[in-house]
Design a protein around this motif. Structure first.
Motif, PDB file in Angstrom:
ATOM      1  N   VAL A 264     -50.345 -62.079 -23.789  1.00  8.57           N
ATOM      2  CA  VAL A 264     -49.868 -61.936 -25.171  1.00  8.57           C
ATOM      3  C   VAL A 264     -50.256 -63.193 -25.942  1.00  8.57           C
ATOM      4  CG1 VAL A 264     -47.794 -61.732 -26.608  1.00  8.57           C
ATOM      5  CG2 VAL A 264     -47.968 -60.451 -24.460  1.00  8.57           C
ATOM      6  N   ALA A 265     -50.777 -63.004 -27.133  1.00  6.66           N
ATOM      7  CA  ALA A 265     -51.155 -64.140 -27.971  1.00  6.66           C
ATOM      8  C   ALA A 265     -49.906 -64.891 -28.422  1.00  6.66           C
ATOM      9  CB  ALA A 265     -51.933 -63.659 -29.194  1.00  6.66           C
ATOM     10  N   ASP A 266     -49.998 -66.187 -28.465  1.00  2.56           N
ATOM     11  CA  ASP A 266     -48.962 -67.064 -29.010  1.00  2.56           C
ATOM     12  C   ASP A 266     -47.663 -67.140 -28.201  1.00  2.56           C
ATOM     13  OD1 ASP A 266     -50.641 -67.732 -31.162  1.00  2.56           O
ATOM     14  OD2 ASP A 266     -49.960 -65.978 -32.280  1.00  2.56           O
ATOM     15  N   ARG A 267     -47.697 -66.673 -26.943  1.00  3.68           N
ATOM     16  CA  ARG A 267     -46.532 -66.839 -26.074  1.00  3.68           C
ATOM     17  C   ARG A 267     -46.935 -66.582 -24.636  1.00  3.68           C
ATOM     18  NH1 ARG A 267     -42.367 -61.653 -26.304  1.00  3.68           N
ATOM     19  NH2 ARG A 267     -41.274 -62.564 -24.587  1.00  3.68           N
ATOM     20  N   ASP A 268     -46.190 -67.127 -23.711  1.00  4.20           N
ATOM     21  CA  ASP A 268     -46.491 -66.950 -22.296  1.00  4.20           C
ATOM     22  C   ASP A 268     -45.842 -65.653 -21.826  1.00  4.20           C
ATOM     23  OD1 ASP A 268     -47.490 -67.451 -19.767  1.00  4.20           O
ATOM     24  OD2 ASP A 268     -45.862 -68.813 -19.202  1.00  4.20           O
ATOM     25  N   ALA A 269     -46.590 -64.548 -21.985  1.00  3.20           N
ATOM     26  CA  ALA A 269     -46.098 -63.220 -21.624  1.00  3.20           C
ATOM     27  C   ALA A 269     -47.304 -62.330 -21.328  1.00  3.20           C
ATOM     28  CB  ALA A 269     -45.266 -62.631 -22.765  1.00  3.20           C
ATOM     29  N   ILE A 270     -47.047 -61.227 -20.630  1.00  2.51           N
ATOM     30  CA  ILE A 270     -48.077 -60.239 -20.352  1.00  2.51           C
ATOM     31  C   ILE A 270     -47.643 -58.895 -20.911  1.00  2.51           C
ATOM     32  CG2 ILE A 270     -49.027 -61.437 -18.353  1.00  2.51           C
ATOM     33  CD1 ILE A 270     -47.397 -59.552 -16.533  1.00  2.51           C
ATOM     34  N   ALA A 271     -48.627 -58.042 -21.222  1.00  2.75           N
ATOM     35  CA  ALA A 271     -48.304 -56.768 -21.859  1.00  2.75           C
ATOM     36  C   ALA A 271     -49.232 -55.663 -21.375  1.00  2.75           C
ATOM     37  CB  ALA A 271     -48.418 -56.891 -23.374  1.00  2.75           C
ATOM     38  N   LYS A 272     -48.709 -54.439 -21.462  1.00  2.00           N
ATOM     39  CA  LYS A 272     -49.502 -53.258 -21.128  1.00  2.00           C
ATOM     40  C   LYS A 272     -48.889 -52.062 -21.836  1.00  2.00           C
ATOM     41  CE  LYS A 272     -51.529 -50.882 -17.130  1.00  2.00           C
ATOM     42  NZ  LYS A 272     -51.707 -50.974 -15.660  1.00  2.00           N
ATOM     43  N   THR A 273     -49.744 -51.127 -22.236  1.00  2.50           N
ATOM     44  CA  THR A 273     -49.290 -49.870 -22.818  1.00  2.50           C
ATOM     45  C   THR A 273     -49.550 -48.756 -21.822  1.00  2.50           C
ATOM     46  OG1 THR A 273     -49.710 -50.625 -25.076  1.00  2.50           O
ATOM     47  CG2 THR A 273     -49.576 -48.244 -24.733  1.00  2.50           C
ATOM     48  N   PHE A 274     -48.518 -47.991 -21.518  1.00  2.00           N
ATOM     49  CA  PHE A 274     -48.622 -46.847 -20.627  1.00  2.00           C
ATOM     50  C   PHE A 274     -48.578 -45.581 -21.489  1.00  2.00           C
ATOM     51  CE2 PHE A 274     -46.785 -50.226 -18.091  1.00  2.00           C
ATOM     52  CZ  PHE A 274     -47.471 -50.123 -16.883  1.00  2.00           C
ATOM     53  N   VAL A 275     -49.480 -44.654 -21.225  1.00  3.27           N
ATOM     54  CA  VAL A 275     -49.538 -43.402 -21.976  1.00  3.27           C
ATOM     55  C   VAL A 275     -49.332 -42.248 -21.004  1.00  3.27           C
ATOM     56  CG1 VAL A 275     -50.931 -41.937 -23.490  1.00  3.27           C
ATOM     57  CG2 VAL A 275     -51.117 -44.431 -23.659  1.00  3.27           C
ATOM     58  N   PHE A 276     -48.425 -41.349 -21.358  1.00  2.00           N
ATOM     59  CA  PHE A 276     -48.045 -40.231 -20.508  1.00  2.00           C
ATOM     60  C   PHE A 276     -48.372 -38.909 -21.196  1.00  2.00           C
ATOM     61  CE2 PHE A 276     -45.501 -43.918 -19.542  1.00  2.00           C
ATOM     62  CZ  PHE A 276     -45.578 -43.982 -18.159  1.00  2.00           C
ATOM     63  N   GLY A 277     -48.194 -37.818 -20.484  1.00  9.54           N
ATOM     64  CA  GLY A 277     -48.503 -36.502 -21.034  1.00  9.54           C
ATOM     65  C   GLY A 277     -47.559 -36.053 -22.135  1.00  9.54           C
ATOM     66  N   ASP A 278     -46.321 -36.519 -22.069  1.00  6.73           N
ATOM     67  CA  ASP A 278     -45.335 -36.126 -23.072  1.00  6.73           C
ATOM     68  C   ASP A 278     -44.149 -37.093 -23.028  1.00  6.73           C
ATOM     69  OD1 ASP A 278     -43.835 -35.356 -20.803  1.00  6.73           O
ATOM     70  OD2 ASP A 278     -44.320 -33.236 -21.052  1.00  6.73           O
ATOM     71  N   PHE A 279     -43.187 -36.839 -23.892  1.00  4.45           N
ATOM     72  CA  PHE A 279     -42.006 -37.699 -23.971  1.00  4.45           C
ATOM     73  C   PHE A 279     -41.209 -37.705 -22.675  1.00  4.45           C
ATOM     74  CE2 PHE A 279     -37.444 -38.176 -24.805  1.00  4.45           C
ATOM     75  CZ  PHE A 279     -37.432 -39.472 -25.312  1.00  4.45           C
ATOM     76  N   SER A 280     -41.068 -36.542 -22.046  1.00  2.92           N
ATOM     77  CA  SER A 280     -40.280 -36.464 -20.811  1.00  2.92           C
ATOM     78  C   SER A 280     -40.861 -37.347 -19.719  1.00  2.92           C
ATOM     79  CB  SER A 280     -40.193 -35.019 -20.315  1.00  2.92           C
ATOM     80  OG  SER A 280     -39.433 -34.250 -21.216  1.00  2.92           O
ATOM     81  N   ALA A 281     -42.170 -37.356 -19.588  1.00  2.00           N
ATOM     82  CA  ALA A 281     -42.818 -38.195 -18.568  1.00  2.00           C
ATOM     83  C   ALA A 281     -42.631 -39.676 -18.893  1.00  2.00           C
ATOM     84  CB  ALA A 281     -44.294 -37.842 -18.458  1.00  2.00           C
ATOM     85  N   ALA A 282     -42.746 -40.032 -20.164  1.00  2.00           N
ATOM     86  CA  ALA A 282     -42.540 -41.431 -20.572  1.00  2.00           C
ATOM     87  C   ALA A 282     -41.101 -41.851 -20.294  1.00  2.00           C
ATOM     88  CB  ALA A 282     -42.878 -41.606 -22.053  1.00  2.00           C
ATOM     89  N   PHE A 283     -40.165 -40.987 -20.611  1.00  2.00           N
ATOM     90  CA  PHE A 283     -38.753 -41.302 -20.392  1.00  2.00           C
ATOM     91  C   PHE A 283     -38.431 -41.399 -18.905  1.00  2.00           C
ATOM     92  CE2 PHE A 283     -34.196 -40.619 -20.237  1.00  2.00           C
ATOM     93  CZ  PHE A 283     -33.761 -41.438 -21.262  1.00  2.00           C
ATOM     94  N   ALA A 284     -39.028 -40.539 -18.097  1.00  2.00           N
ATOM     95  CA  ALA A 284     -38.810 -40.597 -16.647  1.00  2.00           C
ATOM     96  C   ALA A 284     -39.314 -41.926 -16.092  1.00  2.00           C
ATOM     97  CB  ALA A 284     -39.502 -39.423 -15.964  1.00  2.00           C
ATOM     98  N   PHE A 285     -40.462 -42.382 -16.570  1.00  2.00           N
ATOM     99  CA  PHE A 285     -40.993 -43.689 -16.173  1.00  2.00           C
ATOM    100  C   PHE A 285     -40.003 -44.785 -16.527  1.00  2.00           C
ATOM    101  CE2 PHE A 285     -43.156 -47.473 -17.931  1.00  2.00           C
ATOM    102  CZ  PHE A 285     -43.751 -47.975 -16.787  1.00  2.00           C
TER     103      PHE A 285
END
Length: 96
Positions: free
Chosen positions: A22-43
């Motif tokens: 992450v720019a300007d701070r000591d952190a890491i980031a990632k975006t996860f994309v799922f098939g639908d809202f239910s799959a994202a929420f289950a994750f």
């Protein structure tokens, strides 16, 4: 006892797949994309259970099928091995 020694975002992203510093701070980031809202929420539900066990909670947001995650150990002021462990667990959950 928790390992709160900072390893830094640059080292962490070299150990992980698809995570970025992450720019300007000591952190890491990632975006996860799922098939639908239910799959994202289950994750998120599965990760939340692990976060409670680890007493290490991600910063995240969810919009429909996307979950954007930022990891940093606030008590250490940056990325530690706890963040790498959490990132690896998230990747395992999605099969990455």
């Amino acid at each position: 006892m928790r390992d709160l020694d900072r390893i830094g975002a640059d080292r962490a992203v070299r150990e992980l797949s698809g995570w970025t510093a992450v720019a300007d701070r000591d952190a890491i980031a990632k975006t996860f994309v799922f098939g639908d809202f239910s799959a994202a929420f289950a994750f998120m539900a599965r990760v939340a259970l692990m976060a409670e066990k680890m007493d290490h909670h991600p910063e995240w947001s969810n919009i429909y099928n996307r979950v954007e995650v930022t990891l940093s150990t606030h008590d250490a002021g940056g990325v530690t091995s706890l963040d790498v462990q959490m990132a690896r667990f998230m990747d395992l959950v999605v099969g990455a």
